[in-house]
Design a protein around this motif. Structure first.
Motif, PDB file in Angstrom:
ATOM      1  N   ILE A  28       0.136  -4.190   2.673  1.00 11.25           N
ATOM      2  CA  ILE A  28       0.703  -2.862   2.908  1.00 11.25           C
ATOM      3  C   ILE A  28       2.226  -2.936   2.855  1.00 11.25           C
ATOM      4  O   ILE A  28       2.895  -2.083   2.263  1.00 11.25           O
ATOM      5  CB  ILE A  28       0.220  -2.278   4.250  1.00 11.25           C
ATOM      6  N   GLN A  29       2.793  -4.001   3.452  1.00 11.97           N
ATOM      7  CA  GLN A  29       4.239  -4.176   3.400  1.00 11.97           C
ATOM      8  C   GLN A  29       4.714  -4.408   1.971  1.00 11.97           C
ATOM      9  O   GLN A  29       5.767  -3.915   1.564  1.00 11.97           O
ATOM     10  CB  GLN A  29       4.666  -5.346   4.287  1.00 11.97           C
ATOM     11  N   ALA A  30       3.919  -5.151   1.193  1.00  8.58           N
ATOM     12  CA  ALA A  30       4.264  -5.378  -0.223  1.00  8.58           C
ATOM     13  C   ALA A  30       4.283  -4.054  -0.976  1.00  8.58           C
ATOM     14  O   ALA A  30       5.156  -3.820  -1.820  1.00  8.58           O
ATOM     15  CB  ALA A  30       3.260  -6.339  -0.853  1.00  8.58           C
ATOM     16  N   ALA A  31       3.328  -3.188  -0.667  1.00  6.28           N
ATOM     17  CA  ALA A  31       3.286  -1.874  -1.310  1.00  6.28           C
ATOM     18  C   ALA A  31       4.502  -1.040  -0.914  1.00  6.28           C
ATOM     19  O   ALA A  31       5.103  -0.352  -1.749  1.00  6.28           O
ATOM     20  CB  ALA A  31       1.998  -1.153  -0.939  1.00  6.28           C
ATOM     21  N   LYS A  32       4.895  -1.115   0.352  1.00  6.70           N
ATOM     22  CA  LYS A  32       6.058  -0.356   0.812  1.00  6.70           C
ATOM     23  C   LYS A  32       7.344  -0.865   0.143  1.00  6.70           C
ATOM     24  O   LYS A  32       8.204  -0.070  -0.250  1.00  6.70           O
ATOM     25  CB  LYS A  32       6.180  -0.450   2.334  1.00  6.70           C
TER      26      LYS A  32
END
Length: 273
Positions: A28-32
């Motif tokens: 999720i952090q990678a997507a953000k």
């Protein structure tokens, strides 16, 4: 060892596990981070499109997390152009968004927003200033000497200091010339090879190689059945098909916006789970 029963229930459970795995905090952090980078890239392109200023903005990803890099480049997707400099010391790949390139320079992992990364422009600017033939020419030559004379005239008439993706370069098509076998060998040996090689894939395979003479490039196109469609020598700073054009910027922004919308929606779904 217990045998796994495959039925509707086990398939559903496997799908749930896969979904959970794809929604880790790290991903999720990678997507953000990917969303943030794409939004910044779109603002950059909007600015240079308005101001018509030169641009070559490089982000160093060497120390970035692998989850972020994978998500970013999976989202940007791959383009059709691959460029190699110095036999692989520098590798550059076009992404699926025009003007955005991934670069591997030694151990450095970078991404560039540019019509063409500066590393290619600098390497292409090197080379001999003229075509030099040996005093003793081989037997069996027919058209090669006149072709090389034509190329010298093209070099003298060309602006080799300003790469222009919209220019129509001077070229000599070898595939339609009445060449003897010795002619092609002689031309290849006299021109030699330079530092840059570009490969493009589409309906056919295209290879463009810098020669040792500045501004002179050997361009070949092969069909997917390996049949030669074109063999020519091109004179220009950099062949225009290797570069992005300013006319590509609106399309780049459109594609980025589509990916931004998808990425934002994906993050929202993940955080609601």
């Amino acid at each position: 060892m217990q045998e796994t029963v495959i039925n509707a229930k086990t398939i559903l459970e496997a799908a749930k596990r896969a979904k959970q795995f794809s929604r880790t905090k790290e991903q999720i952090q990678a997507a953000k981070s990917t969303l943030e980078w794409m939004e910044k890239a779109k603002r950059t392109l909007a600015e240079v499109h308005t101001t018509k200023s030169a641009f070559n903005i490089v982000t160093d990803l060497t120390l970035a997390g692998e989850d972020f890099k994978k998500f970013l480049f999976d989202t940007l997707e791959a383009g059709e152009i691959r460029i190699v400099i110095d036999g692989g010391r520098v590798r550059i790949e076009e992404t699926g968004v025009p003007t955005i390139w991934r670069m591997m320079i030694g151990k450095k992992d970078q991404i560039a927003i540019s019509l063409l990364p500066q590393e290619v422009i600098e390497a292409a600017a090197e080379g001999a200033s003229d075509i030099v033939e040996p005093e003793q020419k081989p037997e069996g030559l027919f058209a090669a000497p006149s072709i090389l004379t034509e190329l010298r005239a093209a070099i003298a008439a060309s602006d080799l200091g300003n790469p222009d993706p919209d220019a129509l370069p001077l070229s000599v098509e070898l595939s339609r010339q009445p060449l003897s076998p010795q002619d092609k060998t002689y031309i290849a040996e006299v021109l030699g090879k330079g530092r840059v090689e570009a490969n493009m894939r589409g309906f056919a395979r295209s290879t463009i190689e810098q020669t040792r003479v500045r501004g002179v490039w050997r361009s070949r196109i092969l069909s997917n059945a390996n049949k030669e469609l074109l063999d020519q020598v091109v004179v220009c700073a950099i062949p225009p098909e290797v570069m992005s054009s300013r006319d590509d910027i609106p399309e780049a922004m459109r594609r980025l916006q589509s990916k931004i919308d998808w990425c934002r929606a994906d993050i929202n779904r993940a955080e609601e789970e």
